[in-house]
Design a protein around this motif. Structure first.
Motif, short mmCIF file in Angstrom:
data_model
loop_
_atom_site.label_atom_id
_atom_site.label_comp_id
_atom_site.label_asym_id
_atom_site.label_seq_id
_atom_site.Cartn_x
_atom_site.Cartn_y
_atom_site.Cartn_z
N HIS A 173 0.86 -1.18 0.00
CA HIS A 173 0.00 0.00 0.00
C HIS A 173 0.90 1.23 0.00
CE1 HIS A 173 -3.06 2.90 0.91
NE2 HIS A 173 -3.99 1.98 1.05
N ALA A 174 0.77 2.07 -1.02
CA ALA A 174 1.60 3.26 -1.12
C ALA A 174 1.40 4.17 0.10
CB ALA A 174 1.27 4.02 -2.40
N PRO A 175 2.43 4.90 0.50
CA PRO A 175 2.34 5.75 1.69
C PRO A 175 1.24 6.81 1.58
CG PRO A 175 4.62 5.52 0.97
CD PRO A 175 3.77 4.94 -0.11
N ILE A 176 0.47 6.93 2.65
CA ILE A 176 -0.56 7.97 2.73
C ILE A 176 -0.37 8.86 3.95
CG2 ILE A 176 -2.30 6.77 1.37
CD1 ILE A 176 -3.62 5.83 3.93
N THR A 177 0.56 8.49 4.82
CA THR A 177 0.91 9.32 5.96
C THR A 177 2.35 9.02 6.36
OG1 THR A 177 0.31 9.96 8.23
CG2 THR A 177 0.06 7.65 7.67
N ALA A 178 2.99 9.97 7.00
CA ALA A 178 4.38 9.78 7.41
C ALA A 178 4.50 8.88 8.62
CB ALA A 178 5.02 11.14 7.70
N SER A 179 3.47 8.87 9.48
CA SER A 179 3.58 8.11 10.72
C SER A 179 2.20 7.89 11.32
CB SER A 179 4.46 8.84 11.74
OG SER A 179 3.88 10.09 12.09
N ARG A 194 12.60 -4.43 -5.84
CA ARG A 194 13.94 -4.83 -6.27
C ARG A 194 14.50 -5.95 -5.40
NH1 ARG A 194 15.79 -1.58 -10.16
NH2 ARG A 194 14.88 0.52 -10.37
N ARG A 195 14.02 -6.03 -4.17
CA ARG A 195 14.49 -7.05 -3.22
C ARG A 195 13.44 -8.14 -3.00
NH1 ARG A 195 18.23 -6.67 1.11
NH2 ARG A 195 18.62 -8.80 1.84
N ILE A 196 12.17 -7.72 -2.93
CA ILE A 196 11.08 -8.66 -2.69
C ILE A 196 10.04 -8.44 -3.79
CG2 ILE A 196 9.41 -9.57 -1.04
CD1 ILE A 196 10.87 -7.96 1.15
N PRO A 197 9.97 -9.29 -4.78
CA PRO A 197 8.98 -9.09 -5.84
C PRO A 197 7.55 -9.10 -5.27
CG PRO A 197 10.61 -10.72 -6.49
CD PRO A 197 10.83 -10.46 -5.03
N PHE A 198 6.72 -8.21 -5.76
CA PHE A 198 5.30 -8.22 -5.41
C PHE A 198 4.50 -7.81 -6.63
CE2 PHE A 198 6.88 -4.01 -4.14
CZ PHE A 198 5.91 -3.14 -4.62
N ASN A 199 3.20 -8.10 -6.58
CA ASN A 199 2.35 -7.97 -7.77
C ASN A 199 1.81 -6.57 -7.99
OD1 ASN A 199 2.56 -10.78 -8.25
ND2 ASN A 199 0.89 -11.18 -6.81
N VAL A 200 1.36 -5.94 -6.91
CA VAL A 200 0.52 -4.74 -7.03
C VAL A 200 0.93 -3.70 -6.01
CG1 VAL A 200 -1.85 -3.87 -6.77
CG2 VAL A 200 -1.46 -6.06 -7.90
N LEU A 201 0.97 -2.44 -6.46
CA LEU A 201 1.07 -1.30 -5.55
C LEU A 201 -0.29 -0.62 -5.52
CD1 LEU A 201 3.17 0.51 -3.87
CD2 LEU A 201 2.94 2.08 -5.80
N VAL A 202 -0.91 -0.55 -4.35
CA VAL A 202 -2.21 0.08 -4.20
C VAL A 202 -2.01 1.57 -3.92
CG1 VAL A 202 -4.34 0.14 -2.86
CG2 VAL A 202 -3.24 -2.06 -3.37
N VAL A 203 -2.69 2.40 -4.69
CA VAL A 203 -2.46 3.85 -4.64
C VAL A 203 -3.79 4.58 -4.40
CG1 VAL A 203 -1.72 5.87 -5.98
CG2 VAL A 203 -0.45 3.71 -6.14
N HIS A 204 -3.81 5.47 -3.42
CA HIS A 204 -4.91 6.42 -3.27
C HIS A 204 -4.67 7.60 -4.20
CE1 HIS A 204 -6.29 5.45 1.16
NE2 HIS A 204 -6.21 4.37 0.40
N LEU A 205 -5.69 8.03 -4.90
CA LEU A 205 -5.63 9.32 -5.59
C LEU A 205 -6.27 10.36 -4.67
CD1 LEU A 205 -6.50 8.52 -9.31
CD2 LEU A 205 -4.26 8.90 -8.28
N GLY A 206 -5.44 11.22 -4.10
CA GLY A 206 -5.95 12.22 -3.16
C GLY A 206 -6.26 11.62 -1.81
N THR A 207 -7.12 12.29 -1.08
CA THR A 207 -7.47 11.88 0.28
C THR A 207 -8.99 11.75 0.40
OG1 THR A 207 -7.56 14.20 0.99
CG2 THR A 207 -5.48 13.04 1.28
N PRO A 208 -9.48 10.94 1.35
CA PRO A 208 -10.93 10.84 1.52
C PRO A 208 -11.56 12.21 1.74
CG PRO A 208 -9.81 9.15 2.80
CD PRO A 208 -8.74 10.06 2.27
N ALA A 209 -12.72 12.42 1.15
CA ALA A 209 -13.35 13.74 1.19
C ALA A 209 -13.56 14.24 2.62
CB ALA A 209 -14.69 13.68 0.45
N ALA A 210 -13.88 13.33 3.53
CA ALA A 210 -14.15 13.73 4.91
C ALA A 210 -12.91 14.25 5.63
CB ALA A 210 -14.75 12.57 5.69
#
Length: 279
Positions: free
Chosen positions: A66-72, A107-123
């Protein structure tokens, strides 16, 4: 088909080998790694190497990231949020750079899919967070970065105007020149926005990944399936209708007591298997 668990279940703590052992002990075959640096430091080659060892030891595979959506995340509180659809180009580029860093895991651990949010939830969005032109530009860049790594990009159905099933289909079919991109059908988010079966049929052949969780149609609760109000029989039959036979990935609420959640998830999986086995 396979069934997996997102490490979102352990999101507010550092990911450990024991967490993967626990997931495997309940019969799940694969994971989605939630790329938040406080949870898993995807910038750290040592951490990536350790994860490769844990996966080998436990017999789990890395299905997706899951692509990053927050730093922490700490004590249920999110730090700086990332939006790849923000009008501020410096912030947009920062979000894309974090996504690129997470992609390098492949590059180290092959995986199939990167899940990406476009923007942020409206709320949870602020002015300028969900600009269509910025989202398209980021999607183009991320797809280009992913292609040489053999990773597919799954744009997730989330509650904003950019990310309805219909909006994502329009982007994939009319705008985005990325034949390996598709949609992550998030059942809980689709339920918050309308009818789940309709969302599945709209996304149809573009569905390449799933996030499986439930809610009572008021909040994004990330409940185990059958604990909210989604009609899972209808949802799963519609998934069969569109020919989906890949991973059902449970993205369940972050909790300090994951064992009972995993037991409920195991039971939900059994119900899924019975439903999907029907002629």
């Amino acid at each position: 088909m396979r069934f997996g668990i997102s490490t979102h279940l352990y999101h507010d703590r550092r990911l450990e080998r024991d967490h993967l052992e626990q997931i495997a002990s309940y019969g799940f075959e694969t994971i989605e790694l939630f790329a938040t640096r406080s949870h898993f430091d995807y910038h750290d080659d040592g951490a990536i190497g350790a994860l490769a060892g844990w996966l080998s030891d436990t017999g789990l595979s890395l299905n997706s990231v899951h692509a990053p959506i927050t730093a922490s995340v700490a004590n249920g509180q999110w730090g700086e949020r990332f939006s790849n659809a923000v009008t501020d180009n410096a912030r947009r580029q920062a979000a894309v750079r974090e996504t690129e860093a997470a992609l390098q895991i492949a590059r180290r651990i092959p995986f199939n899919v990167l899940v990406v949010h476009l923007g942020t939830p409206a709320a949870k969005s602020q002015a300028g967070d969900n600009a269509r032109a910025a989202a398209f530009r980021s999607a183009e860049e991320i797809c280009r970065l992913a292609e040489p790594l053999g990773v597919r990009i799954a744009l997730e159905v989330i509650p904003n105007e950019l990310s309805t099933a219909a909006s994502l289909v329009a982007m994939l079919e009319r705008d985005l020149d990325a034949p390996h991109a598709g949609i992550c059908l998030d059942f809980g988010h689709a339920h918050l926005m309308g009818d789940v079966a309709d969302a599945v049929e709209t996304a149809a052949e573009h569905v390449i990944a799933t996030h499986v969780h439930d809610n009572r149609r008021k909040d994004d609760e990330h409940l185990v399936p059958y604990q909210g109000s989604i009609n899972w029989d209808m949802a799963l039959m519609t998934m069969q209708k569109i020919g989906y036979d890949q991973t059902y990935l449970m993205e369940l609420a972050n909790t300090n007591t994951p064992a009972p959640i995993l037991e409920e998830a195991r039971r939900a999986r059994e119900r899924f298997e019975r439903t999907l086995a029907l002629p």
